[in-house]
Every structure is written in structure tokens, then in C-alpha cells.
Design a protein around this motif. Structure first.
Motif, PDB file in Angstrom:
ATOM      1  N   LYS A  67       0.835  -1.206   0.000  1.00 34.47           N
ATOM      2  CA  LYS A  67       0.000   0.000   0.000  1.00 34.47           C
ATOM      3  C   LYS A  67       0.866   1.251   0.000  1.00 34.47           C
ATOM      4  O   LYS A  67       0.607   2.215  -0.743  1.00 34.47           O
ATOM      5  N   HIS A  68       1.900   1.273   0.835  1.00 36.00           N
ATOM      6  CA  HIS A  68       2.787   2.435   0.908  1.00 36.00           C
ATOM      7  C   HIS A  68       3.465   2.685  -0.434  1.00 36.00           C
ATOM      8  O   HIS A  68       3.591   3.841  -0.883  1.00 36.00           O
ATOM      9  N   ASN A  69       3.894   1.603  -1.091  1.00 36.37           N
ATOM     10  CA  ASN A  69       4.663   1.725  -2.337  1.00 36.37           C
ATOM     11  C   ASN A  69       3.814   2.150  -3.527  1.00 36.37           C
ATOM     12  O   ASN A  69       4.357   2.404  -4.606  1.00 36.37           O
ATOM     13  N   LYS A  70       2.514   2.216  -3.364  1.00 36.54           N
ATOM     14  CA  LYS A  70       1.669   2.697  -4.461  1.00 36.54           C
ATOM     15  C   LYS A  70       1.792   4.202  -4.646  1.00 36.54           C
ATOM     16  O   LYS A  70       1.519   4.718  -5.739  1.00 36.54           O
TER      17      LYS A  70
ATOM     18  N   SER B 146       7.771  -7.824  -5.833  1.00 42.70           N
ATOM     19  CA  SER B 146       6.422  -8.341  -5.586  1.00 42.70           C
ATOM     20  C   SER B 146       5.720  -7.572  -4.469  1.00 42.70           C
ATOM     21  O   SER B 146       4.504  -7.672  -4.321  1.00 42.70           O
ATOM     22  N   ALA B 147       6.478  -6.801  -3.675  1.00 42.84           N
ATOM     23  CA  ALA B 147       5.883  -5.933  -2.666  1.00 42.84           C
ATOM     24  C   ALA B 147       5.797  -4.495  -3.156  1.00 42.84           C
ATOM     25  O   ALA B 147       5.480  -3.598  -2.373  1.00 42.84           O
ATOM     26  N   GLY B 148       6.088  -4.271  -4.425  1.00 42.48           N
ATOM     27  CA  GLY B 148       5.957  -2.950  -5.013  1.00 42.48           C
ATOM     28  C   GLY B 148       7.139  -2.037  -4.825  1.00 42.48           C
ATOM     29  O   GLY B 148       7.085  -0.865  -5.226  1.00 42.48           O
ATOM     30  N   ALA B 149       8.245  -2.531  -4.219  1.00 42.34           N
ATOM     31  CA  ALA B 149       9.429  -1.689  -4.030  1.00 42.34           C
ATOM     32  C   ALA B 149      10.001  -1.307  -5.394  1.00 42.34           C
ATOM     33  O   ALA B 149      10.197  -2.162  -6.254  1.00 42.34           O
TER      34      ALA B 149
END
Length: 907
Positions: free
Chosen positions: A651-654, A679-682
């Protein structure tokens, strides 16, 4: 046609001065166009294969080295630096020609040879040119001293076959020899040799496929048969018109090299290649200009639609779709062409809209960019920046310390050498936008006094000029959302920790001690009271400390021999120097003293616009970060967050940028597997570019996409507010039929020469799927699925994808299957074996699953694979494809391919 014949003077050899840090010595350097090599004799015969060259620098472009070696300026117009890969590492050869005329002759000719090899190494295609170059290379190597009247008797042909990795019986070889010896003279001239090779390179597996496809069409591959093949097997989405143009391109009369060009052994392969491929003859420079209104054109494979649109097409009126057919040769040429590429580049706005905010992209990033070797005793140099930037890296790192006069860059509290910040910035500025026009993010760790911080700002302004970002591009001080890569074309952004912003967080940090970057802890997403939270943080810190001690013992044991090889005056640590592998000891707790707050220069603060470094205060609802706030997480910390609160990080990485870097105990500069953090959006998952391991390979495969722009749009599930996408889970099976390989390379010795003393190859193919741990609830493939996969082929039990790091490394899942072994044939082995690998997806993120094909030698478990190919599953075209094969340094072999059939079905 410009005459591009390699001058006889260069083929015979000219004396040039070879320069190194230790000495200067004169040698005779030769340029062999047919073997594609630079050759010189020192204590041993030395060679540099031209395809191993990574860059050519001359004159002012190589000034850094001339000044480093303290040589006079009058050598500059005769200076040539060759950057190449050999024995698994980057090397440089510095040469000074005797005269300016000799220098120009070498520089221009070598660049043209290099351009031809680079063109042939950019995917597949150009089959006639490849054939011509291959024939000349093997013809000349068979009996190199016989000159223009070269002839091969039977014994020489037998030795040549062994060099080509094929070991037929003497009876079979004699039959082939006599068939090629059309005039019954007892030897083969060049024309006979071409007939001999043509028979050897027959492709019965393609003939069988051709017969199957044309069976219902009178044994001929008509347009109707071709269209059916493209729609059903190749899953082509080309329009009817585009498909017709492709068919007509290969159904037309086969183009052959002229007899004079193909049969004359006196003519070198450079001439053949230029005449056959119409290669641009402008010498390749190290720093081409960039039109910022244009995207870089991909130098490797394109999507079929792009190729069809850009290629010159034949008029439909010149041919009749009903009367023309595609011959077996035309079909073979098509299967090897860029029109049938295995790699779908997915370049262009339909796939990668570059106008989205920065957090919606993965960014090609490097760690400790200045290092070209070991984390503790390696060399700091501008070379790391040049290599990374020329390969489209968009985020580089600077660790900056006070210098005697100006700030310097090096790995603090270690024995690494130092490089001036000014030199590093000059290199960044020169190469920043050669490969891609999109923004560079400099991740800086600043450990300087305030006066030298002022110098940092001054140097960056001087070196980067208007490219350096120092204010919001729209002129508005308040930032609601970060700009896009398109908005920031040609700009250089500085990311560093803003100590004034960090000061505001002191009270909160003292209360719960959750500085993620320096203490390797993280805050839970739940709203627990401070007492419970403090207990959990204490326990996690103890766990982290135990893990760190284990890692350190393992890594320092590995490093012991490395320290022993360092010169005596560099082996002792200074009295006040800690053995910590990281300059700021991010993974180590501070030593019983409160860290002193260092004032920060306002000249630096104003350079922090969209990438303001802050401490991570946790990812719970109580913490609010401005859009421009960006924090860094060590690999160890990121692993714990993935375990406990992955969805909070996603969510933060969006909306915010996050950088992940390797943990400090990776002393040998090894890499993690970056797709675990993607895969965690980093976005900025930084790797050690100097280490060509599995992590580097996966990173390279990811950023081959989008025209090598260095920015790849994240999957929709990682950037949309729709939570339903992340809850969608699906199971699939990757079906691979490994059909055959063509002209596999022989192992090479430490000098880069083929190891002719090694036996004929017994090759097999290993196929690996590298899948992220999507969520804690979905960590492993169900055991029954793996059992089913093993039952269908000879599969090794699935193993964790270790990359040579400590046993405590947490990695994504790897599932591997392999073929049987083909004995005594590395020239044209045929397996025709089907392999099946089950895998799972979350949010349909196929782009984050990576496929690795490795051709290996039976019994050589501890050796590097003979050849490899790695790609994102999202960029692989299905159907019958030829995979271009690469060496361990990811340089493409000129002649080696793997023929496969690919498919995916749902479980």
C-alpha cells in the motif's frame, strides 16, 4: 560501398604501448577479422574476442585513465581503451599507438568490426550473415597458416568436427567428406567446405515440423497453413495484413550471397557481413547524443507487430497468396528471425505509459556503484558508473566522505580505494542519458562536514548543470503527487537523508525506537499499546542480532583468504576503525552512545526535491509520509516486513518511493533475488552490478523490457487502489518442449581460448522458474503439484535459489526440471523432451516470474553453465521459438541457439 577491408598492416600487427598502473610495455597487436579477435603475444598468447568487448573509448573519453596513470596530455590523441569481459570479470586494455594515423586505422576498423558483432549479438536474424561469419571463422581456424590456397584433408576435417563439438564415427564422417569432395580430389576447398557444413547443419526437427504443418495442404506451406500455425501454435495477435506481409517476406525467392562473396576464402568476414547486412559504417562512439523526444530503439528482439510495422514490406501485388508457398529454407529463416522472436519487448505506450507518477514504476538500480569488486578491499572507480549507466541503470549510489581537498567516494570504514566525487559526477553526467533519456536518481550517503557538504552541492551544480533538479518542475512548492518519468526526462535527482526533516521525528523515535534503516526493526501495522510494541521490538532486535552474528561469522570466514591477498600495508585496520562491512553499520546497533546530530548544509537541502530521504517510522496508520519522503530498507529489514506486514508495504509503495539495498554482510558483493521485493511494489531494488550472479541475471531480464529505458511500469495489482486484484490467486503450468540446440560453445580457459583438450560435450538443459513468495499464506506450491510435475519428467526436488550468500538468506521459490543427456554432441543435439513446471500467481503478475534456461555439461556440476537464457515470463512469446544463448556475463553467443516450444495452461 565504402571499403571496409581490414588493412593488412593491422592483420600482420603493429607495435603499440600497453599501459597499466604498474608499467608500460610495447607489444605487437594484431586484428584478426575472420576469427574476430585482437591478438598479442606477451608471456603467453593473449586474445580478446571482439564479441567480448563492452565499450571502446578514445582520446578525451579515456582521459580519466591517462590522468590516473600520470601520463602527459600529448598521448591523448593516440589513446585507445578497450573494456571487455574475460574469465567472469570486466577488464581494461589501454593502448597508445605509435602515430595518429595508426591510431585512427585501429580505432575506425575495430569499431566497425565491433558494430557488426554487436548487431549479430542483438537477438537473432541475419541468418545469411551469421552463416558467412561462422563459415569464415571455422575455415580460418582449421588450418590458419595455409593462406589463400587453404585445403582441408580428412584428418583436418576430423579435428575441425571435434572443435565444433561433434563426434561422428569415422565411417559417417568419411561418407560426408567424400560427398562434399565433389571433384574427388581428396581434400576440401572453401566451396567444398560450405557443402560439407550445409549437410552438417541440416535441421531434421524443423523438416518434421514443416511436414506436419503442410500435411493437409498438399505438402506445401501455403499462406493458409502458415496462418493456422501462427494463430494456434504461435498465439500471434498480428492483423491479417501484417501476417500476410510476414508470409510474403519469407515466401519470396531465397536470397543467397553472391558466388563471388560466398566462395572466395580471400575475402574476410567483415566484408561479407557489411555487403550482406548493409550495416551502418559510422564508427560507434561511447557517448551518442540523445533526442529527448524519442525513445531508445531496442537493439535486441522486438515484438512482431513493431517489426512488421518498421520493416520494409513487399507489395502484395507482387505476389499471390494463393500461389506462393514458403519453402523449408524460408520457414527455417522465419523461425530464426526477429519476426519470430522469443522475447516480446513490450515497448511503447500501450505497454508502458511513461506519464504515470514515479512510484508506479520499477527502476533499474545499483548498490555501491563505485565498487568493481569486493566490499572490503575492492577498488573504487568511475568504471562502475559507466558500466551501469550504459546498461540503462537509472539509480546509482554515492557514499561521500571528507577528502583532503574535495569530497571523496568510497566504502567507509573498509580498505576500499577512494575516487574523487568530482570524477564520479563527471562520469555520471557524461553517460547519464546515453542509453535512456529518463531521469537518474542519485542515492547519496553523506558523511561529510558542513564545509564539504557545501562543496558537494557546488560540484554537482558544476558537473550536472541544468540537468540537476533543485526545484519542483511545475514551480509549486507543495507536492501532492510525484511527477512521471516523462516529466523528468534528462534530469538528475539527488536522494539523501534530510536531517532537518528527521529532527522532527526525534520524540517518536526515542519513545519506540523504530528507525528501520539503522536498527533493522519495523513497526507492526496493528494499533497495539506502546508497552507491548516495545516488547516486540526488543524481541525482534535480539532475533536480528542473532541472525546478524551468524551472517557475519559466515561472511568473514569467506573473506579471510581475500584479506590475506591484500598488500601488507593495507591489511591492518586503523586503531579507530570498526570491521563493519557497511560505512554506517546499518545492520549493527550503535555502541552505547547517542548518535550526534550533524548539521546539514542548506545548499544540499534545496537539492532534495522529489526524493527526500527520511527514516522509516513504521507503516501503521499513525505514520504519515509526504509524497516526496523516501526511505531505504536493508534486505534483512525488508524480509521481516514482508513476513509481518507485506500488504502495508504494498500500500505504501503505491504512492511513495522505497529503496531496498543488500545487507551489509554480503561482503563478497553477492546479490539477493530482486523479484522478491518487486512483488511488494518496491521500486528501487538495488543490486551489485559488479557481480554477475542469479540476482543480476533476473534484474537484467526485467529491464530488458520497455526498450531498456530503465523504467518498467509495475503490474496493475501493485499500483491500483482495487484490493480485489491482490486477492486473486491462480495456478498454472509452464510447458516446455526442449527440442534441440545449435552450435553450443565449448568451455574456455582462463585466457579466453577454447579448451580444446576437453572432451566432446554431453549436454543437457535445465529449466528453472523463479517465483516470488507472494504472501505468507501462499508461500509454497502444494506438494501434490510438485509430485505431479516430477512424474512427468526427470525433475530435481525444488530447491531454494541460493546465490552464494549465507545460509540465513531468505529467497524466493525456485522450481527446476531438466532433460536427459545427449552424448557426444554439442553441435546439433536433439532432445525433443517435454518438461512441465507448475507455478502460482497473485494478481496475474506474470511479469514477476522469471524463467531461466541453462545448457549444462553432464558431470560438471560446479562449473558455470555452457550457455544461458533468462527472461520474464511476461515477456516470453509462446510457441516454437529459438532462444539466443548467452555466456555467464550475459554476452550473446554469435552462433548458439536453443529451439523450444513454449506454452502455459491453467490448472
Amino acid at each position: 560501398m565504402v571499403d571496409v577491408t581490414v588493412p593488412q598492416l593491422l592483420q600482420q600487427g603493429v607495435p603499440m604501448l600497453k599501459v597499466s598502473a604498474k608499467k608500460q610495455k610495447r607489444y605487437v597487436f594484431k586484428l584478426d577479422p575472420d576469427q574476430g579477435q585482437i591478438v598479442w603475444e606477451s608471456k603467453k598468447l593473449r586474445i580478446i574476442p571482439i564479441e567480448n568487448i563492452k565499450e571502446l573509448r578514445e582520446g578525451a573519453d579515456a582521459r580519466y585513465y591517462r590522468e590516473q596513470f600520470q601520463l602527459a596530455a600529448h598521448f591523448e590523441d593516440r589513446w585507445l581503451t578497450i573494456v571487455y569481459v574475460l574469465d567472469g570479470g570486466y577488464k581494461t586494455l589501454h593502448l597508445i599507438a605509435g602515430t595518429h594515423d595508426v591510431f585512427q586505422m585501429w580505432d575506425i576498423t575495430l569499431r566497425r568490426l565491433y558494430a557488426i558483432r554487436q548487431k549479430l549479438m542483438s537477438g537473432l536474424g541475419d541468418t545469411d550473415v551469421r552463416q558467412a561469419v561462422w563459415e569464415k571463422q571455422f575455415w580460418r581456424s582449421a588450418a590458419p597458416d595455409t593462406g589463400a590456397d587453404q585445403k582441408l584433408d580428412f584428418d583436418e576435417v576430423e579435428r575441425l568436427c571435434r572443435r565444433m563439438n561433434i563426434n561422428p564415427s569415422r565411417e559417417d564422417l568419411w561418407a560426408r567428406f567424400t560427398e562434399a569432395d565433389s571433384m574427388n580430389r581428396g581434400y576440401l576447398d572453401f566451396a567444398d567446405f560450405q557443402r560439407f557444413v550445409k549437410a552438417l547443419k541440416a535441421r531434421p526437427e524443423i523438416e518434421s515440423l514443416y511436414k506436419r504443418l503442410s500435411a493437409g495442404y498438399g505438402g506445401l506451406l501455403t499462406y493458409d497453413a502458415f496462418e493456422r500455425f501462427m494463430r494456434t501454435s504461435q498465439m500471434s495477435s498480428l492483423s491479417q495484413g501484417e501476417l500476410q506481409r510476414v508470409f510474403l517476406r519469407y515466401a519470396s525467392k531465397d536470397v543467397e550471397l553472391s558466388n563471388s562473396a560466398a566462395s572466395s576464402p580471400a575475402q574476410n568476414s567483415l566484408e561479407l557481413a557489411v555487403k550482406s547486412a548493409a550495416i551502418v559504417e559510422e564508427p560507434v562512439r561511447s557517448s551518442p547524443s540523445w533526442d529527448f523526444d524519442m525513445h531508445p530503439s531496442p537493439s535486441s528482439s522486438h515484438s512482431s507487430a513493431t517489426l512488421v510495422a518498421s520493416s520494409s514490406s513487399q507489395s502484395s501485388s507482387a505476389f499471390s497468396l494463393k500461389s506462393d508457398v514458403m519453402s523449408i529454407k524460408g520457414f527455417t529463416t522465419f523461425l530464426l528471425s526477429a519476426d519470430n522472436s522469443a522475447f516480446a519487448d513490450q515497448h511503447g505506450k500501450i505497454y508502458h505509459d511513461m506519464s504515470r507518477p514515479l512510484p508506479e514504476y520499477f527502476v533499474s538500480s545499483s548498490h555501491n556503484t563505485y565498487l568493481v569488486g569486493h566490499q572490503l578491499v575492492g577498488e573504487s572507480t568511475i568504471e562502475g558508473y559507466i558500466r551501469a549507466l550504459l546498461h540503462s541503470c537509472r539509480s546509482v549510489e554515492l557514499d561521500i566522505y571528507d577528502g583532503d581537498v574535495e569530497p571523496v567516494v568510497y566504502h567507509g570504514r573498509t580498505l576500499t580505494t577512494k575516487v574523487l566525487l568530482r570524477d564520479a559526477c563527471a562520469a555520471i553526467n557524461k553517460y547519464a542519458f546515453v542509453a535512456s533519456p529518463y531521469p537518474i536518481i542519485i542515492s547519496a550517503e553523506i558523511h561529510c562536514s558542513v564545509p564539504q557538504q557545501e562543496l558537494i552541492a557546488s560540484i554537482m551544480h558544476e558537473e550536472f548543470g541544468e540537468a540537476l533538479l533543485s526545484a519542483p518542475i511545475d514551480g509549486r512548492p507543495k507536492i501532492d503527487v510525484l511527477p512521471s518519468p516523462e516529466d523528468l526526462k534528462g534530469r538528475i535527482l539527488l536522494k539523501a537523508k534530510n536531517l532537518y526533516v528527521s529532527d522532527k521525528d526525534d520524540l517518536r523515535e526515542k519513545e519506540i525506537s523504530v528507525d528501520t534503516e539503522s536498527s533493522s526493526t519495523e513497526t507492526s501495522a496493528s494499533d497495539m499499546d506502546l508497552a507491548d510494541e516495545a516488547k516486540q521490538e526488543w524481541r525482534r532486535a535480539r532475533e536480528a542480532e542473532a541472525e546478524l552474528i551468524k551472517d557475519l561469522k559466515y561472511e568473514f570466514k569467506k573473506a579471510r583468504n581475500t584479506f590475506g591477498r591484500v598488500r601488507p600495508h593495507r591489511t591492518e585496520l586503523a586503531p579507530n576503525m570498526s570491521p563493519s562491512p557497511r560505512s554506517d553499520a546499518r545492520d549493527l546497533p550503535p555502541a552505547n552512545q547517542a548518535p550526534q546530530k550533524v548539521k546539514m548544509s542548506f545548499a544540499l537541502v534545496v537539492l532534495l526535491v522529489y526524493t527526500v530521504g527520511v527514516k522509516c517510522r513504521g507503516l501503521n496508520k499513525k505514520e504519515v509520509y509526504a509524497p516526496e519522503h523516501m526511505f531505504s530498507l536493508s534486505e534483512s529489514t525488508a524480509n521481516r516486513i514482508l513476513k509481518h506486514s507485506m500488504m502495508d508495504l504494498i500500500k505504501h509503495n503505491k504512492t511513495h518511493l522505497v529503496r531496498i539495498y543488500p545487507k551489509g554482510t554480503r561482503i563478497g558483493s553477492t546479490n539477493f533475488e530482486p523479484h522478491r521485493y518487486w512483488s511488494a511494489g518496491a521500486q528501487l531494488v538495488a543490486i551489485n552490478w559488479q557481480t554477475l550472479d542469479l540476482g543480476y541475471m533476473i534484474n537484467h531480464a526485467m529491464f530488458q523490457r520497455n526498450g531498456r529505458a530503465g523504467y518498467v511500469l509495475k503490474p496493475l495489482a501493485l499500483r491500483t487502489a482495487d484490493k480485489q486484484l491482490m486477492s486473486h490467486r491462480s495456478r498454472h503450468c509452464f510447458e516446455v518442449t526442449v527440442i534441440s540446440a545449435q552450435q553450443l560453445p565449448r568451455p574456455k580457459n582462463l585466457l579466453g581460448r577454447e579448451a580444446l583438450d576437453r572432451s566432446i560435450l554431453d549436454p543437457y538443459v535445465e529449466v528453472s522458474l523463479h517465483v516470488p513468495d507472494w504472501t505468507q499464506a501462499h508461500n509454497h506450491i502444494h506438494s501434490s503439484e510438485l509430485s505431479q510435475g516430477r512424474a512427468r519428467t526427470s525433475q530435481r526436488s525444488p530447491a531454494s535459489a541460493e546465490t552464494g550468500t549465507s545460509p540465513a538468506t531468505t529467497s524466493a521459490r525456485t522450481v527446476t526440471v531438466r532433460t536427459a543427456v545427449v552424448r557426444n554432441n554439442g553441435f546439433n543435439p536433439v532432445w525433443d523432451q517435454q518438461l512441465s513446471i507448475p507455478f502460482d500467481l497473485v494478481g496475474d503478475m506474470r511479469d514477476l516470474v522469471f524463467v531461466r534456461f541453462a545448457v549444462k555439461q553432464e558431470g560438471a556440476i560446479d562449473e558455470e553453465p555452457l550457455a544461458i537464457y533468462c527472461a520474464s515470463m511476461g515477456s516470453l512469446n509462446m510457441g516454437y521459438r529459438h532462444l539466443p544463448l548467452h555466456d555467464a556475463q550475459l554476452s550473446q553467443y554469435l552462433f548458439s541457439t536453443l529451439f523450444v516450444k513454449l506454452g502455459i495452461h491453467d490448472l
